[in-house]
Scaffold this motif. Structure first.
Motif: not given
Lengths: 139, 246, 118
Positions: A59-62, A67-70, C47-51
């Motif tokens: 999530v922190l990487s963008g 998406r790749r993680f999912l 965006a939601h999860l990042l927040a």
């Protein structure tokens, strides 16, 4: 202290018979097997931490990494691992909350609260925390 | 209902055999007969060489604990009819050295009992004129743990004791708690060394079978977990206040 | 008999980890491990999860969950090998692996949850 007992009482006669505990002592009894399954759940607790940290990193990487993680979680092997992990983690949660009242004595105005009430409070807290977490994640 | 049941009884005669063998006996199946009555029938009528311990026949003395169909039981409180049509397997208590047949060596347990100093310890200089008074609520705090009859079924059920004979074990720890939680007692600090040693409560992984096996609902597993919390709290306190307390 | 100084602390960490794991892990694992991949529930957008993850409270809670859950694992895993497989003879190696693993995992969690998003 027990080493001395081996030869007591029997004088000149042969030593008392000592039964060796078999390596897999826990497979022959349901309650022992359940105990070992409960202990093994800790391995899946550790796996979850790894899984969670991978999620956080993605999530922190963008957006692409997320998406790749999912996609990776939909891989049959990963999915199967997580289904098994979920079953073990549920076993951990249920056994933990069931045993809690045995280890905890809560007194209100000098009287001991009934164990059922303490277990119910734990299960209630579990439901509330789960609902709050799901609400935050799903937004 | 069948009129007899087969009892498979473990025999161990150290002068004759290197390890236990099973011997079968047919005994009358009467609805008022406990396993112990079956053993007494064997001893009196069929085979006088069988050795086993018993005394009160009413679940108080704690002498007649054995392994019945794999489960630790008081044989005076376990009925033959519950195992019909049989056969029912009677073996000595697990986790103890077998001296002969169904008799085990209880020396280890006896030594552990005294380690936890199971008596009321007072720090006063003088003994009082009368009794130490106690309210019903204070009695309730430890009463459950005072019901132990030292039958050792919990040791027989405990896999941790089976793996490590140095483990202090369920009944001894529950008995320590019986005195620790008694309002008249002042000796919990004296018992702490034995209880929080490496062979004390920390060896227990809460299998819980001791409490399942206990015929008196003492709940040793609960006693051990409660003591872990007490000992952990004491340790934290000693870290936070190194000079204060113990 | 040596009095144990470290055992009570490790047991407290194990217990705290047991509670946290029981409360937090089933719901998170059910969502991210099973329900989202099976498309039974739609996953949240990035965006939601990042927040959510950037929020200081979330980071603190997740960090605490990771550390305590790892020490919970270390304790139980150690005793599973000691008793379940009778490997108490290898206690030095087992302790090093279990608690070393817990410390290493905690360091990674600190980096990802405390340092990186700040």
């Amino acid at each position: 202290m027990s080493d001395t007992t081996a030869t007591s009482h029997v004088g000149n006669q042969p030593r008392p018979y000592r039964r060796r505990v078999p390596i897999l002592w826990w497979v022959r009894r349901r309650s022992y097997l359940l105990f070992v399954a409960r202990e093994v759940s800790s391995v899946f607790v550790a796996w979850f931490v790894v899984f969670l940290l991978l999620l956080v990193r993605a999530v922190l990487s963008g957006e692409d990494a997320y998406r790749r993680f999912l996609d990776w979680t939909a891989n049959p092997f990963v999915l199967a691992l997580n289904v098994v992990a979920l079953l073990f983690v549920l076993l951990h949660a249920v056994t933990w909350f069931n045993l809690a009242p045995q280890a905890m004595v809560v007194k209100v105005r000098g009287r001991r609260l009934p164990p059922v009430l303490i277990a119910a409070a734990h299960f209630g807290a579990w439901a509330v925390v789960s609902a709050v977490v799901a609400w935050i994640v799903l937004g | 209902m069948a009129r007899s049941i087969t009892m498979q009884v473990a025999r161990y005669r150290p002068d004759r055999e290197a390890e236990p063998t099973m011997q079968s006996y047919d005994v009358p199946l009467r609805k008022d007969w406990a396993i112990l009555d079956g053993l007494n029938h064997i001893k009196d009528e069929l085979d006088g060489t069988l050795s086993y311990r018993w005394s009160c026949r009413m679940g108080i003395c704690g002498s007649c604990g054995m392994t019945v169909n794999g489960e630790p039981k008081l044989t005076c409180a376990t009925f033959l009819t519950d195992y019909a049509p049989g056969p029912v397997r009677v073996e000595p208590l697990r986790n103890f050295p077998v001296v002969r047949d169904l008799v085990v060596d209880i020396g280890d347990f006896m030594a552990k009992l005294s380690v936890v100093q199971p008596w009321i310890i007072r720090k006063d200089e003088e003994t009082p004129d009368g009794e130490y008074l106690q309210t019903p609520a204070e009695l309730e705090d430890y009463k459950q743990f005072s019901m132990c009859i030292n039958c050792m079924l919990c040791y027989s059920a405990c896999p941790i004791y089976g793996l490590n004979e140095h483990f202090l074990g369920p009944a001894a720890i529950a008995l320590a708690q019986r005195y620790n939680l008694d309002s008249r007692d002042q000796g919990s600090a004296d018992r702490m060394d034995a209880l929080s040693a490496s062979t004390g409560v920390w060896d227990c992984t809460y299998v819980g079978e001791c409490s399942t096996a206990c015929p008196k609902n003492v709940d040793p597993a609960g006693a051990i977990q409660r003591y872990k919390l007490t000992a952990a709290t004491e340790t934290l306190k000693s870290f936070l206040m190194p000079r204060g307390g113990r | 008999m040596p009095k144990q100084r470290i055992a009570p602390i490790l047991w407290l960490l194990f217990s705290a980890g047991g509670i946290v794991a029981a409360l937090m892990i089933p719901v998170l694992l059910a969502l991210f491990g099973v329900l989202f991949p099976l498309e039974l529930v739609a996953p949240p957008d990035h965006a939601h999860l990042l927040a959510v993850i950037r929020h200081p409270l979330t980071r603190l809670v997740l960090f605490g969950t990771c550390v305590l859950a790892l020490f919970h694992w270390a304790h139980r895993f150690k005793y599973t090998l000691y008793d379940g497989l009778q490997l108490k003879g290898l206690h030095t190696a087992i302790n090093t692996f279990a608690y070393g693993g817990a410390l290493l995992g905690s360091a990674v969690a600190a980096y990802l949850l405390l340092l990186l998003p700040a």
